[in-house]
Design a protein around this motif. Structure first.
Motif, PDB file in Angstrom:
ATOM      1  N   LYS A  72     -78.391  21.364 -10.334  1.00 49.22           N
ATOM      2  CA  LYS A  72     -76.606  20.946 -10.012  1.00 49.22           C
ATOM      3  C   LYS A  72     -76.239  22.108 -11.066  1.00 49.22           C
ATOM      4  CE  LYS A  72     -73.410  17.695 -11.157  1.00 49.22           C
ATOM      5  NZ  LYS A  72     -73.425  16.505 -12.097  1.00 49.22           N
ATOM      6  N   TYR A  73     -76.878  22.680 -12.046  1.00 53.43           N
ATOM      7  CA  TYR A  73     -75.801  23.211 -12.888  1.00 53.43           C
ATOM      8  C   TYR A  73     -75.843  24.827 -12.200  1.00 53.43           C
ATOM      9  CZ  TYR A  73     -76.693  26.932 -16.672  1.00 53.43           C
ATOM     10  OH  TYR A  73     -76.137  28.330 -16.755  1.00 53.43           O
ATOM     11  N   ALA A  74     -77.541  24.954 -11.396  1.00 51.13           N
ATOM     12  CA  ALA A  74     -77.182  26.389 -10.796  1.00 51.13           C
ATOM     13  C   ALA A  74     -76.345  26.233  -9.407  1.00 51.13           C
ATOM     14  CB  ALA A  74     -78.605  26.220 -10.268  1.00 51.13           C
ATOM     15  N   LYS A  75     -76.107  25.721  -8.968  1.00 51.28           N
ATOM     16  CA  LYS A  75     -75.223  25.357  -7.373  1.00 51.28           C
ATOM     17  C   LYS A  75     -74.512  25.741  -7.938  1.00 51.28           C
ATOM     18  CE  LYS A  75     -78.790  22.894  -4.785  1.00 51.28           C
ATOM     19  NZ  LYS A  75     -78.815  21.169  -4.009  1.00 51.28           N
ATOM     20  N   GLU A  76     -73.739  24.801  -8.860  1.00 53.72           N
ATOM     21  CA  GLU A  76     -72.040  24.931  -9.461  1.00 53.72           C
ATOM     22  C   GLU A  76     -71.929  26.227 -10.248  1.00 53.72           C
ATOM     23  OE1 GLU A  76     -71.931  21.386 -11.374  1.00 53.72           O
ATOM     24  OE2 GLU A  76     -71.612  19.900 -10.044  1.00 53.72           O
ATOM     25  N   GLY A  77     -72.815  27.224 -10.297  1.00 53.09           N
ATOM     26  CA  GLY A  77     -72.729  28.268 -11.230  1.00 53.09           C
ATOM     27  C   GLY A  77     -72.941  29.367 -10.176  1.00 53.09           C
ATOM     28  N   ILE A  78     -74.356  30.228 -10.969  1.00 59.66           N
ATOM     29  CA  ILE A  78     -74.462  31.415 -10.226  1.00 59.66           C
ATOM     30  C   ILE A  78     -74.540  31.380  -9.120  1.00 59.66           C
ATOM     31  CG2 ILE A  78     -76.947  31.134 -11.610  1.00 59.66           C
ATOM     32  CD1 ILE A  78     -76.918  33.774 -12.096  1.00 59.66           C
ATOM     33  N   TYR A  79     -75.509  30.286  -8.561  1.00 62.67           N
ATOM     34  CA  TYR A  79     -75.668  29.751  -6.341  1.00 62.67           C
ATOM     35  C   TYR A  79     -74.391  29.902  -5.995  1.00 62.67           C
ATOM     36  CZ  TYR A  79     -80.785  30.966  -7.579  1.00 62.67           C
ATOM     37  OH  TYR A  79     -81.950  31.699  -8.194  1.00 62.67           O
TER      38      TYR A  79
END
Length: 209
Positions: A124-131
């Protein structure tokens, strides 16, 4: 009487058309969903039995090189745990920050090295951030310029006691600092700190700074 029959016939036709439009809408939605989810089958090139680590066709050449080093280490009768921690740190960094190897924004790298209870939050963190802005590349036609890790270096690795939420504690966790070098500098992180904990017979990443 004739008029009534004509009205009913028109109503039936309209009803059929409405149903067809709705069905078509669901079909289009499903197709879009497949494209966005990146569910295209990817060939597994190698795996490490007992650990669940896999190497697939989309992984970079540098990732493949490090993966085989990890495979060799984990085959040993006596595993060098510090080297194990170092290798999964590098593999995680290569996979996570090589966005150019990802099919789309949902294809988050490095998940297999993350502590199992934290994987959902991590994705979830990755999808909302760097990805978040990674464009779809299922058909290998993406024009977007994305980072590709070409080299990693362990800056430091130290043992220390750590405690996380849900009573996760490890008195001999590894804190690893990794330096990252890219094929092209697109202003992505050049150094990260990872905390690696013991989870049964595996080492897993529980934190990234």
């Amino acid at each position: 009487m004739k008029k009534k029959k004509q009205i009913n016939f028109k109503t039936i036709l309209i009803g059929i058309l409405v149903i067809l439009v709705i069905c078509l809408g669901f079909c289009v939605k499903d197709i879009i969903s497949v494209l966005n989810s990146g569910t295209k089958q990817v060939e597994i090139l190698s795996n490490i039995e007992g650990y669940g680590y896999t190497l697939n066709e989309n992984d970079s050449e540098y990732f493949k090189e490090k993966f085989m080093l990890l495979k060799d280490e984990l085959k040993k009768d006596k595993i060098d745990e510090e080297n194990y921690a170092s290798l999964i740190s590098e593999l995680f960094v290569i996979d996570f920050f090589s966005l150019d190897s990802s099919i789309n924004k949902n294809d988050v790298g490095g998940i297999q090295f993350v502590y199992k209870d934290y994987q959902e939050d991590f994705v979830k963190y990755a999808k909302e951030g760097i990805y978040k802005y990674v464009e779809n590349n299922i058909y290998k036609d993406r024009k977007q310029e994305l980072p590709l890790v070409k080299n990693t270096e362990i800056k430091s690795i130290n043992e220390q006691s750590v405690t996380f939420k849900n009573d996760v504690k490890d008195d001999k966790a590894y804190v690893v600092k990794v330096i990252i070098e890219y094929e092209k500098d697109l202003e992505y992180p050049k150094e990260v700190e990872l905390t690696i904990i013991h989870s049964n017979d595996k080492l897993e990443i529980a934190k990234m700074n």
